[in-house]
Design an enzyme around this catalytic site. Sequence first.
Site, PDB file in Angstrom:
ATOM      1  N   GLY A 354      -6.604  17.825  16.178  1.00 19.34           N
ATOM      2  CA  GLY A 354      -5.482  18.234  17.005  1.00 19.34           C
ATOM      3  C   GLY A 354      -5.139  19.681  16.716  1.00 19.34           C
ATOM      4  CB  THR A 355      -6.710  22.526  16.886  1.00 17.61           C
ATOM      5  OG1 THR A 355      -7.085  21.794  15.729  1.00 17.61           O
ATOM      6  CG2 THR A 355      -6.661  24.002  16.530  1.00 17.61           C
ATOM      7  CB  VAL A 356      -2.735  24.968  20.141  1.00 15.80           C
ATOM      8  CG1 VAL A 356      -2.125  23.673  20.651  1.00 15.80           C
ATOM      9  CG2 VAL A 356      -1.936  25.522  18.977  1.00 15.80           C
ATOM     10  CB  SER A 373      -4.679  22.941  13.691  1.00 14.27           C
ATOM     11  OG  SER A 373      -4.962  21.565  13.648  1.00 14.27           O
ATOM     12  CG  MET A 436      -8.341  23.483  20.883  1.00 14.43           C
ATOM     13  SD  MET A 436      -8.571  21.814  21.531  1.00 14.43           S
ATOM     14  CE  MET A 436      -7.740  20.856  20.298  1.00 14.43           C
TER      15      MET A 436
END
Length: 536
Positions: A354-356, A373, A436
């Site tokens: 789960g990352t931006v 993240s 990502m």
Amino acid sequence: MNLDFLYHPYPSQRNTVFAKKGMVATSQPLAAQAGLEILQKGGNAVDAAMATAAALTVVEPTSNGIGGDAFALVWMKDKLHGLNASGQAPSSISIDAVKAKGHDKMPVHGMIPITIPGVPAAWGELSKKFGKLQLTEVLQPAIRYAEEGYPISPILGKYWDYAFRRFKEIFKGEEYKAWFDTFAPEGRAPKIGEVWKSPGHAATLRSIAETNGESFYKGELAEKIDSYMREHDGFLTKEDLASFEPEWVDPISVNYKGYDVWEIPPNGQGIIALMALNIAKGIDFKEKDSIDTYHKQIEAMKLAFTDGKAHVTDIKHMTTAVEELLSEAYGDARRSLIGDEAILPDPYTPPKGGTVYLAAADGDGNMISYIQSNYMGFGSGIVIPGTGISLQNRGADFSLDESHPNALKPGKRTYHTIIPGFLTKDGKAVGPFGVMGGYMQPQGHFQVVMNTVDFHLNPQAALDAPRWQWMEGKKILVEPHFPNHLAQGLARKGHQIQVATDTGSFGRGQIIWRDEKTGVLIGGTESRTDGAIAAW
């Protein structure tokens, strides 16, 4: 109207975006707009990136937060700078201490996998070194979104609901109550199109802005984190927070067919993308959509990932030199193993991430590749009450095997999945890029660079192209729209092909290229999420 915002029965097309004065590309339209707002107020690319990053903690909490880590590659005045803002394990944690709590491997949720967050320090450091505007002005759009609320976008709503349903089943302890109070105050996840706000998050962002991040590490926020950790027998302390400083590092690179591809050095896994490109650069890829091209791409990535997982950790604890892993001799030796059939490297099972990621550029030629993240979705599930601070679970990647290169040690950085990328040619900036998504990230970087350099795809097409993902052994996951005849051909070469039911695990990318002659910015954004480009 009773509309289904996740139902798309017809094919859609995005075009490449062009602009001259500035551009921000990221996974959330409102966050991209926050960055553009700051550019139009006189901020530069770094100011815009920090505004966007702060907004993303509000408008995409399913993938990142104030309590996560960050990395950046900054092109400023014709030089590339690298920032590692990933935090270390707490000073009181150890393999024995974790095992004493009944664990034979690092847990994914709860107090144990929490490492020191680096995001607020990254914002403060980047703003101090390169920003033109004060952080109080730069973070204002994010504060406004948190205070006034914003409508939930489709992909955000999808994953928020997924997380809530899962957490309702697995989060039973009192330490998780603040997560539900913060992110499910109505006893459910907010629905697509519904307005959600977080006043505690706004107050935290304001405190960070007014102190340039100091309150998180040595002030009121540090005290709140320390108090909650002590209350629930956690390892992270205010002393750990006070000891943290982000680190400026020299980016690492390989030359791939005339272009220099740049990544942050370990503890990040960007080196794996470079290792795969180093293997692939000795292969003449004649066409993109051929069985032979995909087969050799997959084999190069499998070799690089197997080697990376065996060696990459906190660079201070690595026993194999980065230079050795990026050498011509390494590339030649590993390339020689690629034949007509799928090989079987030592397997591992990659978790989902789960990352931006965001890319930003201004009209003066400054550019930034930035990623932050909480690791797996919302992270550890631990939220500091009343603050909106959702703490990461980055420590879940540590090994409890003392002989493993990534063995847990106090004060050590773990192997890190989040990686920003940057492309240059002949010493001139081409631009920032990133994809990502956990262990998909180096695989996404590898595919996007090849789509650009080998197959001459524009930024939007380079991102839209169907992706594959090596999982373990000979198992390859392909997207639902991956051409069936190619999947069948790969299966004949020994690859165990599985077709995914959706695109969620294949990463979310952004690209901004700059035309050296005209200064025109050329952007592509991710079609697999709520991606958007704001430009002027």
